[in-house]
Structures are given as C-alpha cells and as structure tokens.
Scaffold this motif. Structure first.
Motif, PDB file in Angstrom:
ATOM      1  N   UNK A   1    -141.465  65.694   3.882  1.00  0.00           N
ATOM      2  CA  UNK A   1    -141.217  65.762   5.479  1.00  0.00           C
ATOM      3  C   UNK A   1    -139.994  65.057   5.681  1.00  0.00           C
ATOM      4  N   UNK A   2    -139.590  63.923   4.802  1.00  0.00           N
ATOM      5  CA  UNK A   2    -138.274  63.161   5.337  1.00  0.00           C
ATOM      6  C   UNK A   2    -137.269  64.216   4.746  1.00  0.00           C
ATOM      7  N   UNK A   3    -137.312  64.488   3.795  1.00  0.00           N
ATOM      8  CA  UNK A   3    -136.357  65.669   3.286  1.00  0.00           C
ATOM      9  C   UNK A   3    -135.897  66.849   4.081  1.00  0.00           C
ATOM     10  N   UNK A   4    -137.088  67.280   4.558  1.00  0.00           N
ATOM     11  CA  UNK A   4    -137.095  68.424   5.205  1.00  0.00           C
ATOM     12  C   UNK A   4    -136.275  68.431   6.531  1.00  0.00           C
TER      13      UNK A   4
ATOM     14  N   UNK B   1    -139.822  56.506  10.883  1.00  0.00           N
ATOM     15  CA  UNK B   1    -141.340  56.823  10.970  1.00  0.00           C
ATOM     16  C   UNK B   1    -141.782  57.706   9.797  1.00  0.00           C
ATOM     17  N   UNK B   2    -141.084  58.529   9.268  1.00  0.00           N
ATOM     18  CA  UNK B   2    -141.303  59.586   8.419  1.00  0.00           C
ATOM     19  C   UNK B   2    -141.346  58.847   6.959  1.00  0.00           C
TER      20      UNK B   2
ATOM     21  N   UNK C   1    -148.501  60.921   8.153  1.00  0.00           N
ATOM     22  CA  UNK C   1    -148.861  60.965   9.483  1.00  0.00           C
ATOM     23  C   UNK C   1    -148.410  62.439  10.226  1.00  0.00           C
ATOM     24  N   UNK C   2    -149.123  62.394  11.356  1.00  0.00           N
ATOM     25  CA  UNK C   2    -148.790  63.980  11.983  1.00  0.00           C
ATOM     26  C   UNK C   2    -147.368  63.779  12.798  1.00  0.00           C
ATOM     27  N   UNK C   3    -146.307  64.106  12.303  1.00  0.00           N
ATOM     28  CA  UNK C   3    -145.131  64.239  13.100  1.00  0.00           C
ATOM     29  C   UNK C   3    -144.597  65.602  13.256  1.00  0.00           C
ATOM     30  N   UNK C   4    -145.387  66.443  13.566  1.00  0.00           N
ATOM     31  CA  UNK C   4    -144.964  67.685  13.639  1.00  0.00           C
ATOM     32  C   UNK C   4    -144.340  67.919  15.164  1.00  0.00           C
TER      33      UNK C   4
END
Length: 676
Positions: free
Chosen positions: A59-62, A98-99, A105-108
C-alpha cells in the motif's frame, strides 16, 4: 523483534527518508525553482517506494508511486512546482507515515482524498483542497444519522502515546470533556495491557471506544483532542447510514497504481539501479555511523555511574591508607573513570538541530491555517544536549511556538498598521552557558498584555486583587494551570492547558523558565536546561551533620560568614557583594538540623541567569562527581531537592534544587523590601 530484523531496518531507514523528503519540501516552499531540491525529493520518494515494495509494504509503494510520478513530471519540466503541489505532497507524506505504522489499516478513503488533491495540484486547478478525514491514519468512513432533535451519534475510538501521562496529559480529563458535549458511553479496550510483572504504572496501554450523542459537530469533538492530536491515534465516525462525503475518484490518475510484484527483491534491485543511473553524480555513501538503541546507551550510562561511585569509594580508602601503590592505582582508576564518563556523555549528546528541524513543518502548516505570514529563524543548531533532554523538550516547545504564533504574532493588516513587516518572526535559538543550555523562543509580535494577565489571574482566584507582584512574577502567571487570556478558543490555544505542562516538564528536568516581554515588540521565553540528566559536577557541602550537593554549574563564588556578621544581619539576611545586595538563606534553619553553627560558616553564592542568592553552610568539602539518582514518588513534592547521590562511604547526599532555592531567596528579598 531482534536488532537484525530486516523490517526493523526498513522502518528506521523509512523514518530517515521521510524526514529528508519533508525537509526538501519545506525548502521548496522558499525556492520553487530549486532543481536540486526537486531532484532530492524525487530520489527520496523513489527510494521509499522501492524499499516499501521490497519489504511487503505494498500500500505504501502504490501510494508513494503517485507522488513520485508527480515530482518526476516537475523534474522533467512538464508541470511547474507550486505551493499547492508542495502542500499536497506534504499531506501525502504524513499519510505515508500512517501506511508504515499501520500497514494493515483501512486507508482507502484518505488515500483517495489525498490523491485527488494531488491531481488538482498537478493540473493547476484552483480551489480549496478536499478536507482529509480526521484520524487520517485510520481513515474511518464518516457516516450520518440524525435524531429527531437534531442530535447525532458519533463513534469515537482513541488511544494515547504510552508516555502521555508522564508528559502531563490526563485521559480522564479528555473523557470528561466528551461527556460535557452530550450523552456518552465509554468502553475501555484492555487488549494491549501487558502482564502485571511487566506493567509500568505511569504508562498508558488502554484504548477507549466512545459512543457520543450530541448536537455538536466533528470540529467540537476534535477540539477536545487538539493538544494531543499530533501524537495520538484518533478515529471519528457517525453511527449508521451511508457515507456522507465520499471523495470522487479522479478522472485521470497521476499514474496507474503500482501492482505488487511477485518478485519484490528484483523490483527493489531495479529501483536501486535506476537510482544509480539517475544520480551518478552523487558520491557513494561510506558507512561511518553505527546505530545503537537508546536503551543500550542508557544501560551503559548506569554502569558508568556505578563505576564513578565505586571509584569514589576507592579514592576514600586510598586517602586513608599509607600504601603508595594503592594510591597510584586509585589515581589511575580516577583518571580512567573520568575519561570514560566524559566519553559517555558525548555519546548521549545530540545537536538541537534535530529538535529545531521539527518546527519548520509546524510553522508552515500554522501559517497556512492562520493566514499569517511567518518567518522561522533558528540559531545555535550545533549546540549539543543530552538525548533524553531533547526528547522531553519536544512537546513543551510545540506549545510555546503555537502560543507565540496564536497570541503573539499579529495578522498582516495589524502588523502593517503598527509599522511592522508583514512577515512575523519566530526565532528559535540555543546556546550553552556553563553546565546549562539555554533554549529561547522569541517573537516580534504584540507582547504580553500585563493588564489582561492580572485581570484574568484575579478573576480566576490565582492572586488576590491588588496583590503586589514583580514584573517577572506577573509574567510567570501564564504558566498557571487553566490560565489563558484568549478571548476565544482556537485550534491553537485558548483552553488554558499546555503552558502549565511546559512548566512542569522543564522543572522535572531541573530547569527554569525566564520570560521577557515588551508591549508592541514581542516576547522572549528562555528555557534553562541542564546539559545532562545523569552525571554532573557538584560542590559537596555540610550542613549540620548532613552532606548535600550543589550543582557546580550554578555556583558563582564562596564567601566566609563570621559569627559577628551572622548576628549583625539577623532579621535582614543580605550581604553586600560588589555594590549589590544579595539575599541569603540559612540552610541550617531551613533543614532544621538542631545543631549549632560552626564558628566560621560559609556562603555559597548560586545563580540562575541574572538572579542570585547565597546559601549559608557549615563546611565546603569540595568538588564531587555526582551520579544523580531520582527521588521516590513519595518525595515528588519535596521542592528543595532535585535528586540524591551516593557518596564514597555509601551514605546518601541530597542534591539541592537551585532554581527553587533562588526563587525562595528572591521572594524573601521582595517581602523584606516591601516591609521596609
């Protein structure tokens, strides 16, 4: 987690990369056309993306890939660097933290809002950015349901930092403020509480789930946590219903999301190769530093402290012995332990630049929030202080800077009317003075309104109406709990909390606070902090039959007080010292020793800044390397002493609190002058 865990290594390097990215972005706010800074930010984002993919932080990379692509377009000249773009990436950089902290977690929702703002900034579209949901680290969807009387039911979950209570935050006070907003149901989450044999009573391990029914909005709920929001985890959502505000997906994304590769190691290697190709001019880094956990340094400092105590004992035995060889060995051990102590002290020292650097982002954000033009100037960044001192000063300095910006600096129109430059100036400086470091926060704002301070103090019952106070005593009232002269409560200040926490933290560090303020010209608050909290040079004295230690950095000089002079000054305890009167305190009476004074007593003159006071003692024994031991919690309210130390013979000597004694002496002087 072991010290060799690759995830732990990544987390450390990611924190450094994020600091570098933030510093580069803040530099860009002043020089938007600085290609070197643009390249530096791009490299940081590119490295963070590649490392994140390598260690499974997909998620961090994206998310980072979009920011990297935006800066790649700036680097190639396709789009200009703008303040809006820098602000959008700064907000995105916070989300990257945060990521990393909560990879599952739900970061969407938050990611979507931030990428929309980023796209708007890249496209150069005017308009206010979409607000990032509160508790961005968790990104809980905001849903709506209203009752018939206009009330809403909110679901709130929050957890505080482990050391929150040690820094002066009371979670019960936060819950009480929530209850004042409406009907409140509180459930404590105890899942993170460790076994009782590992439990530290001063640490917080609880989280709280709160169901609040109120007519107040989200802003009122967030205001409850305004002074701890930067450190805590906070989730706020409305109960039931469909989402109220869903950020629309951008029509054209900055770039396609990064898809997790089945071979992350190969992807990271490719990223590293691209870094080398894009920045062949950069010299290869040489591993000159070794990362050591702070806990190991603390443990080593404890061992050095015990060695100093043992060396003191050995020196005492050698002095009482006629063995020349024993004395020679004692002198060698004393020399080596002194060198080891000095080396250990240097290892724990850090430049205050690491502390001052945090405020560039704070000032940038507050400038945009308040509409004030603010210039931050730092001086003395190379001044070194004990790492523990730097860690504990971070929050107090945040409070002081926030108050300087909110209360001190005027809006641009008001500054122009007063003939001042449009940009308000906040100056952070540090300098060493003996065994202390003096950190100063100075602004060129409106200054402290003494009439409002007195009126507020009298109406709050802090002082009696018409009480006679010196200027410094009046200014020190701003550090009283619950004290605030703000007419309205803002996101920055006005609740009367914060400044008292500053005072408590500084005093816990055996420091003192000086305030200077000139109406219309600004204010200057100076924190006087010891360089270290572990080992100090002290002056060993005797009062009655007890031994005490005075920090040597506070000692100015020593004088002799004969019985005749002592009897002559009864009732007015002053000595004339180079055409100035210095009050003195008889420690024998203060400590109620019940002993008669020695024929030739001594006066030790101590000072904190410009204020001086003399301490009457029976005997000055000499210099002493003092290993500071904290007093027990049963003695936390004994203000005269700041700690204790163990002497060579195993006895205990109390360490005098210089700031408290000087303040007592000055109060005694003021009372005597008023009576005279």
């Amino acid at each position: 987690m072991s010290a060799t865990d690759p995830i732990a290594v990544f987390l450390t390097e990611a924190a450094e990369l994020l600091e570098q990215i933030e510093a580069g972005l803040l530099d860009l706010t002043h020089r938007l056309d600085d290609k070197d800074q643009i390249d530096a930010v791009f490299r940081g984002l590119h490295t963070l993306k590649g490392s994140g993919a390598m260690f499974g932080f997909d998620a961090l990379a994206a998310f980072t890939h979009h920011c990297e692509t935006a800066f790649d377009r700036v680097r190639k000249g396709d789009v200009p660097a703008t303040q809006e773009l820098v602000s959008a990436v700064l907000a995105a950089q916070d989300h990257m933290r945060a990521l990393i902290d909560q990879p599952n977690g739900d970061h969407e929702e938050t990611s979507l809002v931030l990428l929309t703002n980023l796209q708007m900034a890249v496209d150069g579209k005017a308009g206010a950015p979409i607000a990032v949901p509160a508790g961005a680290s968790a990104a809980v969807p905001v849903t709506a349901v209203k009752t018939q009387d206009g009330q809403k039911t909110w679901k709130i979950r929050f957890s505080l930092p482990t050391n929150a209570m040690a820094n002066g935050t009371n979670p019960l006070g936060l819950l009480d403020e929530l209850r004042e907003l409406g009907t409140c149901i509180v459930v404590a989450d105890t899942k993170a509480v460790p076994p009782i044999d590992l439990l530290e009573p001063t640490d917080i391990h609880l989280a709280w789930d709160v169901t609040l029914t109120t007519k107040s909005g989200r802003d009122a709920i967030e205001d409850v946590f305004i002074f701890v929001m930067d450190e805590m985890q906070l989730e706020i959502s409305e109960a039931g219903g469909a989402p109220v505000a869903q950020a629309a997906k951008p029509a054209e994304a900055v770039a396609a999301p990064v898809v997790a590769t089945p071979e992350p190691v190969a992807a990271a290697a490719s990223a590293a190769a691209k870094d080398a190709a894009n920045d062949s001019r950069q010299p290869a880094k040489v591993a000159e530093n070794v990362r050591v956990p702070a806990e190991r340094l603390d443990e080593l400092m404890d061992r050095v402290g015990e060695l100093v105590i043992a060396q003191s004992r050995l020196s005492q035995l050698a002095d009482a012995s006629v063995e020349i060889q024993l004395r020679a060995v004692s002198e060698d051990i004393e020399r080596l332990s002194g060198e080891l102590r000095d080396t250990m002290m240097v290892l724990r020292m850090m430049p205050v630049a690491s502390l001052f650097g945090r405020f560039r982002r704070l000032v940038h954000d507050l400038s945009r929030e308040t509409g004030k033009v603010i210039e931050l100037v730092t001086e003395g960044e190379t001044t070194e202080v004990d790492k523990t001192v730097i860690d504990r000063l971070a929050d107090p300095l945040v409070h002081l800077v926030r108050n300087s910006i909110d209360h001190g600096l005027e809006p641009p129109a008001e500054r122009a009317a007063a003939g001042k430059p449009e940009a308000g100036r906040i100056q952070l400086s540090a300098r060493q003075s003996g065994g202390e470091v003096i950190i100063t926060i100075k602004d060129d704002g409106r200054g402290i309104n003494r009439e409002r301070v007195r009126a507020k103090a009298e109406s709050s019952g802090i002082i009696q109406p018409g009480a006679v106070l010196s200027d410094q005593e009046l200014l020190q009232l701003i550090f009283q709990p619950g004290f605030s002269t703000a007419a309205t409560i803002t996101n920055l200040s006005g609740r009367g909390v914060g400044m008292d926490v500053v005072k408590k933290t500084v005093e816990a560090l055996r420091g003192a606070i000086d305030v200077v303020s000139n109406p219309g010209q600004g204010s200057e608050i100076s924190l006087r902090i010891p360089l270290t909290l572990a080992i100090i040079d002290g002056l060993l004295i005797r009062v009655g039959k007890g031994a005490y230690v005075i920090p040597l950095s506070a000692v100015e000089e020593c004088l002799e007080l004969s019985i005749e002079d002592d009897m002559r000054s009864r009732g007015r305890s002053f000595i004339s010292l180079r055409e100035s009167l210095v009050p003195y305190i008889r420690l024998r009476e203060l400590f109620r020793t019940g002993t008669k004074p020695d024929p030739f007593q001594k006066i030790v003159v101590i000072s904190t800044g410009t204020e001086r006071v003399g301490l009457v003692v029976d005997q000055i024994i000499g210099d002493h390397q003092t290993v500071i031991k904290s007093l027990s919690k049963l003695h936390h309210d004994v203000a005269t002493f700041s700690g204790a130390t163990i002497l060579g013979d195993g006895s205990v000597a109390l360490i005098l609190d210089v700031a408290h004694l000087v303040a007592s002496g000055q109060q005694q002087e003021a009372h005597l002058r008023a009576a005279g």
